[in-house]
Motif scaffolding. Structure first.
Motif, PDB file in Angstrom:
ATOM      1  N   ASN A  80      -1.477  -1.449  31.066  1.00 18.45           N
ATOM      2  CA  ASN A  80      -2.445  -1.398  29.960  1.00 18.45           C
ATOM      3  C   ASN A  80      -3.510  -0.350  30.239  1.00 18.45           C
ATOM      4  O   ASN A  80      -3.646   0.137  31.358  1.00 18.45           O
ATOM      5  CB  ASN A  80      -3.093  -2.776  29.775  1.00 18.45           C
ATOM      6  N   GLY A  81      -4.278  -0.063  29.201  1.00 20.56           N
ATOM      7  CA  GLY A  81      -5.377   0.882  29.361  1.00 20.56           C
ATOM      8  C   GLY A  81      -6.128   1.095  28.056  1.00 20.56           C
ATOM      9  O   GLY A  81      -5.850   0.433  27.043  1.00 20.56           O
ATOM     10  N   THR A  95      -7.021   5.561  30.345  1.00 13.62           N
ATOM     11  CA  THR A  95      -6.894   4.863  31.618  1.00 13.62           C
ATOM     12  C   THR A  95      -5.512   4.225  31.693  1.00 13.62           C
ATOM     13  O   THR A  95      -4.822   4.051  30.674  1.00 13.62           O
ATOM     14  CB  THR A  95      -7.969   3.781  31.774  1.00 13.62           C
ATOM     15  N   GLU A  97      -3.407   1.040  34.031  1.00 19.19           N
ATOM     16  CA  GLU A  97      -3.382   0.033  35.103  1.00 19.19           C
ATOM     17  C   GLU A  97      -2.059  -0.700  35.062  1.00 19.19           C
ATOM     18  O   GLU A  97      -1.682  -1.279  34.035  1.00 19.19           O
ATOM     19  CB  GLU A  97      -4.542  -0.964  34.936  1.00 19.19           C
ATOM     20  N   ARG A 104      -6.423  -7.049  40.455  1.00 19.38           N
ATOM     21  CA  ARG A 104      -6.752  -6.092  39.394  1.00 19.38           C
ATOM     22  C   ARG A 104      -7.739  -5.049  39.916  1.00 19.38           C
ATOM     23  O   ARG A 104      -8.314  -5.194  40.983  1.00 19.38           O
ATOM     24  CB  ARG A 104      -7.362  -6.846  38.190  1.00 19.38           C
ATOM     25  N   GLY A 105      -7.920  -4.018  39.131  1.00 21.85           N
ATOM     26  CA  GLY A 105      -8.942  -3.030  39.464  1.00 21.85           C
ATOM     27  C   GLY A 105      -8.400  -1.701  39.977  1.00 21.85           C
ATOM     28  O   GLY A 105      -9.170  -0.763  40.181  1.00 21.85           O
ATOM     29  N   VAL A 107      -7.145   1.117  38.875  1.00 15.16           N
ATOM     30  CA  VAL A 107      -7.034   1.829  37.609  1.00 15.16           C
ATOM     31  C   VAL A 107      -6.978   3.335  37.881  1.00 15.16           C
ATOM     32  O   VAL A 107      -7.589   3.811  38.835  1.00 15.16           O
ATOM     33  CB  VAL A 107      -8.248   1.487  36.720  1.00 15.16           C
ATOM     34  N   SER A 108      -6.244   4.057  37.069  1.00 14.01           N
ATOM     35  CA  SER A 108      -6.288   5.510  37.160  1.00 14.01           C
ATOM     36  C   SER A 108      -6.675   6.108  35.813  1.00 14.01           C
ATOM     37  O   SER A 108      -6.659   5.428  34.773  1.00 14.01           O
ATOM     38  CB  SER A 108      -4.951   6.075  37.642  1.00 14.01           C
ATOM     39  N   LEU A 109      -7.079   7.370  35.858  1.00 11.59           N
ATOM     40  CA  LEU A 109      -7.481   8.106  34.656  1.00 11.59           C
ATOM     41  C   LEU A 109      -6.471   9.228  34.451  1.00 11.59           C
ATOM     42  O   LEU A 109      -6.191   9.985  35.385  1.00 11.59           O
ATOM     43  CB  LEU A 109      -8.888   8.678  34.870  1.00 11.59           C
ATOM     44  N   PHE A 130      -7.127   8.844  40.816  1.00  3.67           N
ATOM     45  CA  PHE A 130      -7.087   7.448  41.256  1.00  3.67           C
ATOM     46  C   PHE A 130      -8.390   7.088  41.961  1.00  3.67           C
ATOM     47  O   PHE A 130      -9.051   7.962  42.523  1.00  3.67           O
ATOM     48  CB  PHE A 130      -5.903   7.256  42.200  1.00  3.67           C
ATOM     49  N   LEU A 131      -8.729   5.800  41.965  1.00  9.41           N
ATOM     50  CA  LEU A 131      -9.982   5.365  42.571  1.00  9.41           C
ATOM     51  C   LEU A 131      -9.971   5.533  44.091  1.00  9.41           C
ATOM     52  O   LEU A 131     -11.030   5.538  44.713  1.00  9.41           O
ATOM     53  CB  LEU A 131     -10.287   3.911  42.188  1.00  9.41           C
TER      54      LEU A 131
ATOM     55  N   GLU B  17     -14.866  12.325  44.354  1.00  8.40           N
ATOM     56  CA  GLU B  17     -15.416  11.004  44.062  1.00  8.40           C
ATOM     57  C   GLU B  17     -16.860  10.913  44.517  1.00  8.40           C
ATOM     58  O   GLU B  17     -17.319  11.708  45.339  1.00  8.40           O
ATOM     59  CB  GLU B  17     -14.582   9.920  44.750  1.00  8.40           C
ATOM     60  N   HIS B  84     -12.476  -0.144  30.230  1.00  4.75           N
ATOM     61  CA  HIS B  84     -11.121  -0.553  30.619  1.00  4.75           C
ATOM     62  C   HIS B  84     -11.077  -2.034  30.982  1.00  4.75           C
ATOM     63  O   HIS B  84     -10.124  -2.734  30.668  1.00  4.75           O
ATOM     64  CB  HIS B  84     -10.641   0.298  31.798  1.00  4.75           C
ATOM     65  N   ASP B  85     -12.097  -2.502  31.686  1.00  2.74           N
ATOM     66  CA  ASP B  85     -12.078  -3.881  32.206  1.00  2.74           C
ATOM     67  C   ASP B  85     -13.514  -4.359  32.371  1.00  2.74           C
ATOM     68  O   ASP B  85     -14.270  -3.810  33.164  1.00  2.74           O
ATOM     69  CB  ASP B  85     -11.345  -3.891  33.562  1.00  2.74           C
ATOM     70  N   ARG B  91     -16.875  -7.361  37.730  1.00  5.59           N
ATOM     71  CA  ARG B  91     -16.244  -6.046  37.671  1.00  5.59           C
ATOM     72  C   ARG B  91     -16.425  -5.401  36.305  1.00  5.59           C
ATOM     73  O   ARG B  91     -16.318  -6.066  35.273  1.00  5.59           O
ATOM     74  CB  ARG B  91     -14.753  -6.212  37.958  1.00  5.59           C
ATOM     75  N   ILE B  93     -15.077  -1.638  34.665  1.00  6.80           N
ATOM     76  CA  ILE B  93     -14.407  -0.355  34.883  1.00  6.80           C
ATOM     77  C   ILE B  93     -14.375   0.388  33.555  1.00  6.80           C
ATOM     78  O   ILE B  93     -13.887  -0.148  32.555  1.00  6.80           O
ATOM     79  CB  ILE B  93     -12.970  -0.548  35.418  1.00  6.80           C
ATOM     80  N   THR B  95     -14.729   4.530  31.418  1.00  8.71           N
ATOM     81  CA  THR B  95     -14.768   5.988  31.488  1.00  8.71           C
ATOM     82  C   THR B  95     -16.173   6.462  31.109  1.00  8.71           C
ATOM     83  O   THR B  95     -16.966   5.718  30.504  1.00  8.71           O
ATOM     84  CB  THR B  95     -13.749   6.627  30.531  1.00  8.71           C
ATOM     85  N   LEU B 109     -14.052   8.313  35.766  1.00 10.49           N
ATOM     86  CA  LEU B 109     -13.723   6.882  35.748  1.00 10.49           C
ATOM     87  C   LEU B 109     -14.680   6.180  36.700  1.00 10.49           C
ATOM     88  O   LEU B 109     -14.822   6.607  37.849  1.00 10.49           O
ATOM     89  CB  LEU B 109     -12.272   6.694  36.206  1.00 10.49           C
ATOM     90  N   HIS B 127     -17.999   3.108  42.048  1.00 11.45           N
ATOM     91  CA  HIS B 127     -17.103   4.125  42.577  1.00 11.45           C
ATOM     92  C   HIS B 127     -16.695   5.005  41.392  1.00 11.45           C
ATOM     93  O   HIS B 127     -16.095   4.524  40.438  1.00 11.45           O
ATOM     94  CB  HIS B 127     -15.904   3.402  43.195  1.00 11.45           C
ATOM     95  N   VAL B 129     -14.663   8.467  40.047  1.00 10.85           N
ATOM     96  CA  VAL B 129     -13.726   9.556  40.371  1.00 10.85           C
ATOM     97  C   VAL B 129     -13.666  10.533  39.208  1.00 10.85           C
ATOM     98  O   VAL B 129     -13.794  10.151  38.034  1.00 10.85           O
ATOM     99  CB  VAL B 129     -12.304   9.054  40.710  1.00 10.85           C
ATOM    100  N   LEU B 131     -11.917  14.253  37.386  1.00 14.52           N
ATOM    101  CA  LEU B 131     -10.635  14.931  37.206  1.00 14.52           C
ATOM    102  C   LEU B 131     -10.480  16.141  38.118  1.00 14.52           C
ATOM    103  O   LEU B 131      -9.378  16.616  38.344  1.00 14.52           O
ATOM    104  CB  LEU B 131     -10.446  15.331  35.734  1.00 14.52           C
TER     105      LEU B 131
END
Lengths: 165, 165
Positions: A80-81, A95, A97, A104-105, A107-109, A130-131, B17, B84-85, B91, B93, B95, B109, B127, B129, B131
Motif C-alpha cells: 500500500n501507499g 510511497t 510499503e 510496519r514502518g 516505507v519507501s518513496l 528507503f528509510l 538522510e 502514509h501512516d 508513528r 510517516i 511525504t 519521506l 528520520h 530521507v 531522493l
C-alpha cells in the motif's frame, strides 16, 4: 514477444536508493496510462502466475492505494501507499510499503519520471529511496529485480497488443 | 521558559538522510496530539514571527496536507505532502515537499517515532530521507536546523502552558 529493451536496476553499495531504468516501444501517454489505469495495471504488475487484486487505487495527487498479488495456492502479498504527486503524463511520486514484514514502518518513496523519446518511444526512470540501508538491501534481496523485469516484459506485451493496427 | 532539552540533528556526509532527535517534558499522547491537531500545530510549527496558515491538514493514514508559513511582509513558504501512516500515539510517516523550489519533484519521506520515557516524558525521533544527496544538502543548507530548533522550543512552551496545574 521478443523485445530489445532491458531493465536496468542500479543499487550501489552503501546507498539507500535503487534506480530502475527502462525504455518502452510505446508513446509516453500510453506508458503513463498503464501505470494509472487500474484496468491496465492488473494486466502487467507482478508475476505472471499471480492475480493482482485491487482493494483501492486512487491514482491522483493525494490519493491512496492498496494492492494484493495473489497466488493460486492462496498466498497474498499486500502492499500500500499514498500518491504524493501524479502529474500526467510525466511524473508519479508515491510511497510504498510491503505489508508482509514483521513490523510496519519500512516505507519507501518512489519517484517515477516518464520521458518522451524520438519515434514514439518512452523512457521510464524510477528512483526509490528507503528509510535505511537495511531496508534497501532487504528489498533488493527479496527478489525485487525478478519481479520488476517480468512486469516490464508484461508491459511490452500489453503495449504490443494495444498498438496493433 | 528554559528547557534542558536540546534538538540533535544528524546529517552525515554523503548520506541522503537527516535524523532529528528531541526529548520533551510531556507525555507521549500530548506530544503526538501537538503534531496531529491543527489547532495545536499552528501554535508551534515554524518561526515565531510567522503565521502558520492551514489550507488542508487531514492527519490520518491516507490523508493529505498543505501548509503556509506567512511573514508579516507577505512572504509565503508553502509545503505539502501525504500521510502514509498515522498510528496514534507512536508513528507518523508522511511525504514533504517545499513548493518554493524552481521545479517540483524534490520530495522527502519523513518517519516520526514517538517513544515513551519514564516520568511522563517523550522522545521524538524523525528520520527524513531524500531522493538525492543534493536534495538533502539543499534542505540542510536552507536553514532547516534553525527552524526545527525554534519549533521545538515553541513546543516546550506550549506543553508547559498546557501542563500547568
Amino acid at each position: 514477444m521478443k523485445t530489445k529493451n532491458k531493465t536496468t536496476i542500479i543499487a550501489e553499495p552503501g546507498k539507500q536508493e535503487v534506480t530502475i531504468i527502462r525504455e518502452f516501444e510505446a508513446p509516453r501517454a500510453l506508458v503513463f496510462k498503464a501505470f494509472k489505469d487500474p484496468e491496465l495495471l492488473v494486466q502487467w504488475l507482478g508475476p505472471k502466475d499471480m492475480i493482482l487484486e485491487i482493494e483501492k487505487y486512487d491514482c491522483r495527487t493525494g490519493g491512496a492505494y492498496r494492492l494484493m498479488n495473489c497466488s493460486g495456492s492462496g498466498q497474498k502479498f499486500n502492499f500500500n501507499g499514498v500518491m504524493h504527486d501524479v502529474t500526467e503524463p510525466e511524473r508519479m511520486i508515491r510511497t510504498f510499503e510491503f505489508e508482509g514484514l514483521p513490523e510496519r514502518g519500512h516505507v519507501s518513496l518512489e519517484a517515477a519520471t516518464f520521458t518522451e523519446l524520438p519515434g514514439n518511444r518512452t523512457k521510464l526512470t524510477i528512483h526509490c529511496v528507503f528509510l535505511s540501508l537495511a531496508d534497501r538491501d532487504g528489498m533488493v534481496q527479496s527478489g525485487m529485480e525478478g519481479g520488476v523485469v517480468v512486469s516490464h516484459q508484461r508491459l511490452d506485451e500489453l503495449f504490443e497488443k494495444m498498438l496493433v493496427k
